[in-house]
Scaffold this active site. Structure first.
Site, PDB file in Angstrom:
ATOM      1  N   ASP A   1     -13.294   9.107   7.067  1.00  0.00           N
ATOM      2  CA  ASP A   1     -13.482  10.043   8.172  1.00  0.00           C
ATOM      3  C   ASP A   1     -14.217  11.288   7.692  1.00  0.00           C
ATOM      4  O   ASP A   1     -14.104  11.685   6.526  1.00  0.00           O
ATOM      5  CB  ASP A   1     -12.128  10.454   8.754  1.00  0.00           C
ATOM      6  CG  ASP A   1     -11.364   9.271   9.320  1.00  0.00           C
ATOM      7  OD1 ASP A   1     -12.014   8.391   9.917  1.00  0.00           O
ATOM      8  OD2 ASP A   1     -10.139   9.221   9.152  1.00  0.00           O
TER       9      ASP A   1
ATOM     10  N   GLN B   1      -7.336  -3.993   9.083  1.00  0.00           N
ATOM     11  CA  GLN B   1      -6.503  -2.985   9.712  1.00  0.00           C
ATOM     12  C   GLN B   1      -5.293  -3.682  10.320  1.00  0.00           C
ATOM     13  O   GLN B   1      -5.259  -4.902  10.496  1.00  0.00           O
ATOM     14  CB  GLN B   1      -7.311  -2.276  10.805  1.00  0.00           C
ATOM     15  CG  GLN B   1      -6.609  -1.075  11.425  1.00  0.00           C
ATOM     16  CD  GLN B   1      -7.431  -0.460  12.541  1.00  0.00           C
ATOM     17  OE1 GLN B   1      -8.062  -1.176  13.314  1.00  0.00           O
ATOM     18  NE2 GLN B   1      -7.435   0.852  12.638  1.00  0.00           N
TER      19      GLN B   1
ATOM     20  N   GLU C   1       0.835  -1.197   0.000  1.00  0.00           N
ATOM     21  CA  GLU C   1       0.000   0.000   0.000  1.00  0.00           C
ATOM     22  C   GLU C   1       0.871   1.248   0.000  1.00  0.00           C
ATOM     23  O   GLU C   1       1.848   1.349   0.749  1.00  0.00           O
ATOM     24  CB  GLU C   1      -0.909   0.012   1.225  1.00  0.00           C
ATOM     25  CG  GLU C   1      -1.804   1.249   1.277  1.00  0.00           C
ATOM     26  CD  GLU C   1      -2.858   1.146   2.333  1.00  0.00           C
ATOM     27  OE1 GLU C   1      -3.777   0.320   2.152  1.00  0.00           O
ATOM     28  OE2 GLU C   1      -2.767   1.867   3.341  1.00  0.00           O
TER      29      GLU C   1
END
Length: 353
Positions: free
Chosen positions: A168, A235, A77
């Site tokens: 978010d 995560q 990533e």
């Protein structure tokens, strides 16, 4: 549940805050891999980006191919930098890592689409070089026309893999409308309007920070899968028992898609503190904290982090993990060190290794 984007949405703030490294490829420890510059698949193109590796693929086909070949997919990533120096560092990192033959790479997307243009630029460049790429897409703070435009652009450019996230709430603006209340709504929209896309969603082995009810948490994950998600990427976590329990509970809930383990090696003490802040609820085992505490300097901390991540990955491979996703923080050293520790020459490996 107000699902948050996984911790990597804030990594640009962690990494961009570091002073540039002048000892080589802008990696925090200055280590370079000679294979990264000699392999024709990693050579820079005229724009400074990486050379071609392999042709893009729908993520579903990619996972199927790995299964048929008996391989465990590894992926990296990256996040879009905010400064010219950050872009230079990123392309040095990409040039080193792509020759290691990851199954695919992914590119993050800031809160409320804060890095939207840079995300698209990085995704496009990687895609142009023939790298299977997954573009993160958050729906918080975005209207349906905005999301549709992004997806149509990706579709025209042959980019058909999305990691669908709620994200978010942006700090500088209001949400324009209730087009997408949850990530499952975004998944459903993509599956309905772009049925040929591969879609991933986030999972939280240690529990979602916005959902303390661990039973409801799995219901929400299943809702995303039922809406059309093809796989789950987790995560960060530092205790594999949390991942195995999460995987078992997902199976009990009827979730049958691949669950990819997200691993983020610790590189500095400051970075570890930042992880704890960004990944709400992340647990740091006492054994890991003791090892970090014994380290004489930050290079020692990085070695501890790489060793811990290596042990995690080795155990995951032994327990038939569907894939491993390395959060690189736009540096190459930890990924190179882990590869060396595993005794490998590339991240294209057989599942029984």
């Amino acid at each position: 549940m107000a699902e948050r984007t996984e911790q990597t949405e804030g990594t640009e703030r962690l990494e961009e805050s570091k002073s540039p490294d002048t000892r080589g490829t802008s990696d925090s420890r200055g280590t370079s891999d000679s294979r990264g510059t000699s392999d024709s698949r990693g050579a820079s193109d005229s724009r400074g980006g990486p050379g071609p590796v392999h042709k893009p693929a729908n993520i579903v086909q990619l996972f199927q191919g790995c299964t048929e070949e008996g391989k465990t997919p590894f992926s990296f990533e990256f996040f879009p930098p905010k400064t010219p120096a950050g872009w230079e560092k990123l392309y040095a990192t990409i040039t080193q890592l792509l020759p290691l033959r990851p199954a695919y790479v992914s590119v993050t997307y800031g809160a409320g689409g804060g890095t939207r243009d840079n995300t698209h630029e990085l995704v496009r460049r990687l895609n142009d070089q023939g790298v299977p790429v997954v573009a993160h897409l958050t729906c918080e703070g975005s209207s349906e026309p905005e999301i549709r435009e992004i997806l149509e652009t990706y579709d025209r450019e042959g980019i058909h893999n999305i990691l669908a996230l709620k994200g978010d709430v942006p700090m500088d603006r209001r949400t324009p409308g209730p087009s997408f209340e949850y990530a499952a709504d975004l998944v459903s929209y993509i599956r309905r309007r772009f049925p040929h896309f591969g879609i991933g969603v986030a999972g939280f082995p240690e529990g979602h920070p916005d959902c303390p009810n661990r039973l409801q948490e799995m219901d929400y994950l299943k809702a995303k899968v039922d809406a059309g998600a093809d796989y789950v990427v987790t995560q960060l976590f530092f205790d594999n028992r949390d991942f195995y329990d999460f995987r078992d509970r997902a199976e009990l809930a009827g979730i049958q898609v691949p669950i990819i383990a997200g691993i983020m090696p610790i590189t500095t003490r400051k970075g570890m503190a930042r992880m704890a802040e960004l990944a709400g609820g992340a647990r740091f085992p006492a054994k890991l904290l003791k090892a970090v505490g014994r380290a004489a300097d930050e290079q020692g901390v990085a070695r501890v982090g790489a060793h811990w991540a290596t042990e995690q990955i080795s155990d995951l491979l032994a327990n038939h993990v569907a894939g491993v996703h390395l959060y690189t923080l736009n540096t190459s050293t930890s990924s190179l060190e882990i590869l060396k520790n595993l005794g490998l020459t590339s991240y294209s490996i057989k599942s029984d290794v």
